[in-house]
Design an enzyme around this catalytic site. Structure first.
Site, PDB file in Angstrom:
ATOM      1  N   ASP A  54      -8.188   1.508   0.487  1.00  0.00           N
ATOM      2  CA  ASP A  54      -7.470   1.515   1.668  1.00  0.00           C
ATOM      3  C   ASP A  54      -7.405   0.066   2.209  1.00  0.00           C
ATOM      4  OD1 ASP A  54      -6.018   2.980   3.845  1.00  0.00           O
ATOM      5  OD2 ASP A  54      -7.778   2.910   4.957  1.00  0.00           O
ATOM      6  N   ASP A 107      -4.036  -1.032  -1.823  1.00  0.00           N
ATOM      7  CA  ASP A 107      -3.128   0.184  -1.168  1.00  0.00           C
ATOM      8  C   ASP A 107      -1.699  -0.482  -0.797  1.00  0.00           C
ATOM      9  OD1 ASP A 107      -2.690   2.572  -0.517  1.00  0.00           O
ATOM     10  OD2 ASP A 107      -3.963   2.453   1.564  1.00  0.00           O
ATOM     11  N   ASP A 140       1.759  -1.010   5.952  1.00  0.00           N
ATOM     12  CA  ASP A 140       1.727   0.326   6.402  1.00  0.00           C
ATOM     13  C   ASP A 140       1.824   0.570   7.784  1.00  0.00           C
ATOM     14  OD1 ASP A 140       1.330   0.993   3.614  1.00  0.00           O
ATOM     15  OD2 ASP A 140      -0.046   2.117   3.898  1.00  0.00           O
ATOM     16  N   ARG A 144       8.110   3.017  -2.598  1.00  0.00           N
ATOM     17  CA  ARG A 144       8.016   3.059  -1.073  1.00  0.00           C
ATOM     18  C   ARG A 144       8.585   1.766  -0.663  1.00  0.00           C
ATOM     19  NH1 ARG A 144       1.851   5.090  -0.147  1.00  0.00           N
ATOM     20  NH2 ARG A 144       2.042   6.915  -1.197  1.00  0.00           N
TER      21      ARG A 144
END
Length: 330
Positions: free
Chosen positions: A120, A145, A149, A200
């Protein structure tokens, strides 16, 4: 005829960036009303460290008196009303990344993020409930990760002129289908270069995302993904496929407070598709429940997607070797 690029004068003085982001992050003023804080050591913590400046509660405009690598042993939390301004030096953050947690009015400029390790661990993690954020001219690569984000009801964010490389799950917007509060998320991504990142660019749940004048090439699965209830306005971007040709992906998920599974919507307008990259099919141009950026901000600096623009974005994205502007507020 030269390109029309945004932010021609934000380097005229040190604090000219404040409140100047295009897009959803346009209110971000960072540490405009605070004193200068000079980072004088590459140490992870202690007097004169970046961590010491970021944890202080008062507004600060943080600059660097040193260049080099800061190895972060844990996430570096940034508190409200901070500018972390790497202009004039070359600072690389490694080990862990920045955490923007329940904060507002943050500007992050001209830094490198590379080699974040651990479960993470993101380069820049924005959650929860953070807003009025501008991330500009950063280079990000090789984290365990995400690179950036944005989740858990964080909103009103602009990511501009950034360079993304050597990575799998590049940018996640919206945590998972259970976090229906992420319907508030609004993000603008513009003039960024996604260089061979796998997927992404970004992946979106619930939120509203405006993509314009970005260059995405040689992705590994898809370029952009619209999942549950997301609304993505893709405008004048360049999508250059490698071996994988699928530009837009639609993942169907069920919001926690709804009965039916849904994907999101993408409108592609003026985008350029190269090397067999597949454009949106007409069925994907659904107008229902689709926002338009002009409902939220009146203007943005955008030009037609063209071959010449690819060269410009390769030069003007990511960390830049520029001098630190003069500060007129002493």
């Amino acid at each position: 005829m030269g390109s029309v690029l945004p932010y021609s004068d934000v380097d005229s003085t040190l604090r000219a960036m404040a409140g100047r982001a295009e897009g959803f992050g346009y209110l971000a003023i960072g540490g405009l009303n605070g004193p200068l804080y000079s980072v004088t050591t590459l140490s992870d913590d202690g007097p004169g460290s970046l961590r010491e400046g970021c944890r202080r509660k008062e507004p600060l405009w943080i600059v660097f008196a040193v260049s080099g690598t800061i190895h972060l042993s844990s996430y570096l939390s940034v508190s409200s009303y901070k500018t972390v301004d790497g202009r004039g030096q070359r600072i690389k953050l490694t080990g862990k990344g920045l955490r923007l947690k329940e904060c507002e009015h943050i500007i992050i400029c001209n830094l490198e993020f590379e080699g974040g390790r651990g479960h993470d661990v993101d380069g820049i993690q924005i959650k929860p409930n953070s807003r009025h954020i501008w991330i500009d001219r950063c280079s990000l690569r090789d984290y365990d990760d995400g690179l950036i984000d944005i989740t858990r009801q964080s909103t009103d964010i602009t990511v501009s002129r950034c360079y993304f490389a050597q990575h799998d799950k590049t940018m996640l917007i919206g945590a998972d289908p259970s976090h229906v509060g992420d319907r508030c998320i609004r993000v603008t991504i513009h003039h960024c270069f996604f260089d061979g990142t796998r997927q992404r660019q970004p992946r979106v749940r619930f939120g509203k995302v405006h993509l314009y004048n970005n260059y995405t090439r040689n992705w590994g699965i898809y370029a952009v993904c619209a999942s549950v209830e997301s609304q993505i306005y893709s405008q004048c971007n360049i999508y250059e496929a490698g071996t994988k040709k699928k530009t837009f992906e639609f993942y169907t998920e069920k919001a926690a407070d709804k009965e039916e599974h849904k994907s999101g919507f993408i409108i592609s307008e003026g985008d350029m598709f190269l090397n067999g990259a597949q454009p949106c099919s007409p069925i994907e141009y659904k107008e229902e429940s689709m926002f338009h950026p002009s409902e939220y901000y009146p203007t943005w600096t955008m030009e037609t997607a063209a071959d010449s623009f690819r060269e410009i974005l390769q030069l003007c994205t990511g960390w830049q070797s520029i001098s630190r502007p003069v500060d007129h507020i002493q």
